[in-house]
Design a protein around this motif. Structure first.
Motif, PDB file in Angstrom:
ATOM      1  N   SER A  16       7.236   4.473  -2.252  1.00 33.01           N
ATOM      2  CA  SER A  16       6.160   3.495  -2.315  1.00 33.01           C
ATOM      3  C   SER A  16       5.611   3.523  -3.737  1.00 33.01           C
ATOM      4  O   SER A  16       5.187   4.566  -4.225  1.00 33.01           O
ATOM      5  CB  SER A  16       5.087   3.901  -1.304  1.00 33.01           C
ATOM      6  N   ILE A  21       7.244  -1.292  -1.959  1.00 31.54           N
ATOM      7  CA  ILE A  21       8.275  -0.373  -1.467  1.00 31.54           C
ATOM      8  C   ILE A  21       9.573  -0.557  -2.256  1.00 31.54           C
ATOM      9  O   ILE A  21       9.999  -1.689  -2.480  1.00 31.54           O
ATOM     10  CB  ILE A  21       8.584  -0.666   0.023  1.00 31.54           C
ATOM     11  N   ILE A  90       8.439   8.336   0.552  1.00 27.19           N
ATOM     12  CA  ILE A  90       8.005   8.176   1.945  1.00 27.19           C
ATOM     13  C   ILE A  90       9.094   8.429   2.978  1.00 27.19           C
ATOM     14  O   ILE A  90       8.815   8.470   4.164  1.00 27.19           O
ATOM     15  CB  ILE A  90       7.340   6.806   2.212  1.00 27.19           C
TER      16      ILE A  90
ATOM     17  N   GLN B  97       2.567  -4.099  -2.527  1.00 26.27           N
ATOM     18  CA  GLN B  97       1.778  -3.020  -1.957  1.00 26.27           C
ATOM     19  C   GLN B  97       0.584  -3.586  -1.196  1.00 26.27           C
ATOM     20  O   GLN B  97      -0.065  -4.530  -1.619  1.00 26.27           O
ATOM     21  CB  GLN B  97       1.285  -2.089  -3.049  1.00 26.27           C
ATOM     22  N   HIS B 130       2.259   1.385   4.066  1.00 30.68           N
ATOM     23  CA  HIS B 130       3.345   1.554   3.107  1.00 30.68           C
ATOM     24  C   HIS B 130       4.323   0.382   3.151  1.00 30.68           C
ATOM     25  O   HIS B 130       5.405   0.455   2.586  1.00 30.68           O
ATOM     26  CB  HIS B 130       4.074   2.884   3.351  1.00 30.68           C
TER      27      HIS B 130
END
Lengths: 250, 250
Positions: A16, A21, A90, B97, B130
């Motif tokens: 992230s 992402i 992540i 994001q 995320h």
């Protein structure tokens, strides 16, 4: 349930970044990211990865553009750069399909407790079954829970803290905690509820890990690393957690 | 909590294939996959996507190699091919994001029910935070739960089935279900426990969706589509589910 046996062939990592992402599937980029603990010079990266400087440069440039790594000048040699990871890791995607059956629901879902215990268990299994291992995010959820639990513990010293943790785990039906070593600190859970009836050949009690991480970080007021060194899910007798403060560690 | 407002800019889709997990981030490939409901000819794909035949051919070839789509000859014209999706769609990654706060833990986690309700809530929020929206996998977990619940319902006819669902939802603390329309069938949940205190500007009660899907699929003995047309999480008064058998649908 068939065990998962190809978990070492990780080829895709998920980060992230502040650009969103990013999924990294280039083997060279993953090799680079694997050695970027702390700050590493380009020369060291080239040496460890074993590719040409020009190849490494291209990958480093890509990783910077993607917002996954950054760099700064070497304090002793301004012409040299030190690279480091800035994105949050992540999880991983296992590129090979994992074939096993979903865990069975063995007892009737007669109340909200049984329902949500099962919801989490099934959801986690489905993610793994589809190759998604999001350990860091599970730990993060556990940390959030652990902070809330910590505020309810009452204790005067370390021994009482451990007693309070044991009692809290009993109260919440999370298992029977025992201290198996003081230095380093190792806690064992003989009847872990998080991996009950799950056989995945990898440690999966990440919520518990996060809970313990938060409790000891609040207590020590510093970063704590937790490793699940044994897990019933991988045919060990119990789940056990090695707990080390980062001060001890480094 | 700040609402998520960029959920329409989906650019990355995740598929599970028999060659493993594949992440599709090419805008043209995603356009192609979006129109592949059922079997579609290359000419139709070219027309809808608005790119040259050669460009589309390359992308179709890639998607076939990745195990995401397959093709067969057109029954009326053997020189023409029909393309269709063979991989399982498992979710989306939001590339921008998403900035919002984690849900607060408002009441003490005093028992296993509260613990696991919170574990699922926090974990789901962290995934969304995320950029991971794994709706199909949450629905799948719900379906597994729903099948187990169905076997415990007792009823003689449709009205009794609805009554049994209402009672089961009460018993499990999942909310108060009411029928708001018979044809099409719409169920409303005034006090949904799945999205309690979550504001994400998108329907998120995917476990409930899966549970209802499984119950009606077992009852009708055919595939049922469920859409969550309202959700408290997106500022609606209640969560409501439009339930249609595929026979009705087509």
């Amino acid at each position: 349930m068939m065990p998962i046996n190809n978990f070492n062939k990780t080829k895709i990592k998920i980060y992230s970044t502040n650009k969103g992402i990013k999924v990294v599937d280039s083997p060279i980029k993953i090799q680079i990211l694997n050695i970027l603990e702390g700050q590493v010079s380009e020369a060291d990266i080239v040496k460890h990865v074993g590719k040409s400087k020009s190849t490494i440069s291209v990958h480093l440039k890509n990783l910077i553009e993607e917002g996954i790594i950054s760099f700064k000048s070497h304090p002793l040699d301004r012409r040299s750069k030190l690279f480091y990871i800035v994105a949050e890791y992540i999880g991983e995607i296992y590129p090979n399909q994992i074939i096993y059956q979903m865990p069975e629901i063995n007892s009737p879902l007669s109340d909200k407790e049984k329902l949500f215990t099962e919801v989490f268990r099934q959801y986690k299994s489905i993610l793994l079954m589809h190759g998604l291992q999001l350990e860091p995010l599970e730990v993060k959820a556990g940390v959030k829970i652990g902070k809330s639990l910590y505020s309810t513990l009452s204790f005067q010293n370390f021994d009482e803290l451990i007693k309070a943790i044991v009692d809290k785990f009993e109260q919440l039906g999370m298992g029977h905690i025992k201290v198996s070593s003081d230095n380093p600190l190792i806690l064992k859970n003989k009847s872990c509820c998080e991996c009950e009836d799950m056989q995945y050949n990898l440690p999966i009690c990440n919520i518990t890990k996060g809970i313990l991480k938060a409790i000891f970080e609040e207590y020590y007021e510093m970063e704590v690393s937790i490793e699940e060194v044994e897990c019933i899910s991988k045919y060990d007798d119990c789940c056990s957690y090695l707990i080390e403060t980062k001060a001890n560690n480094s």
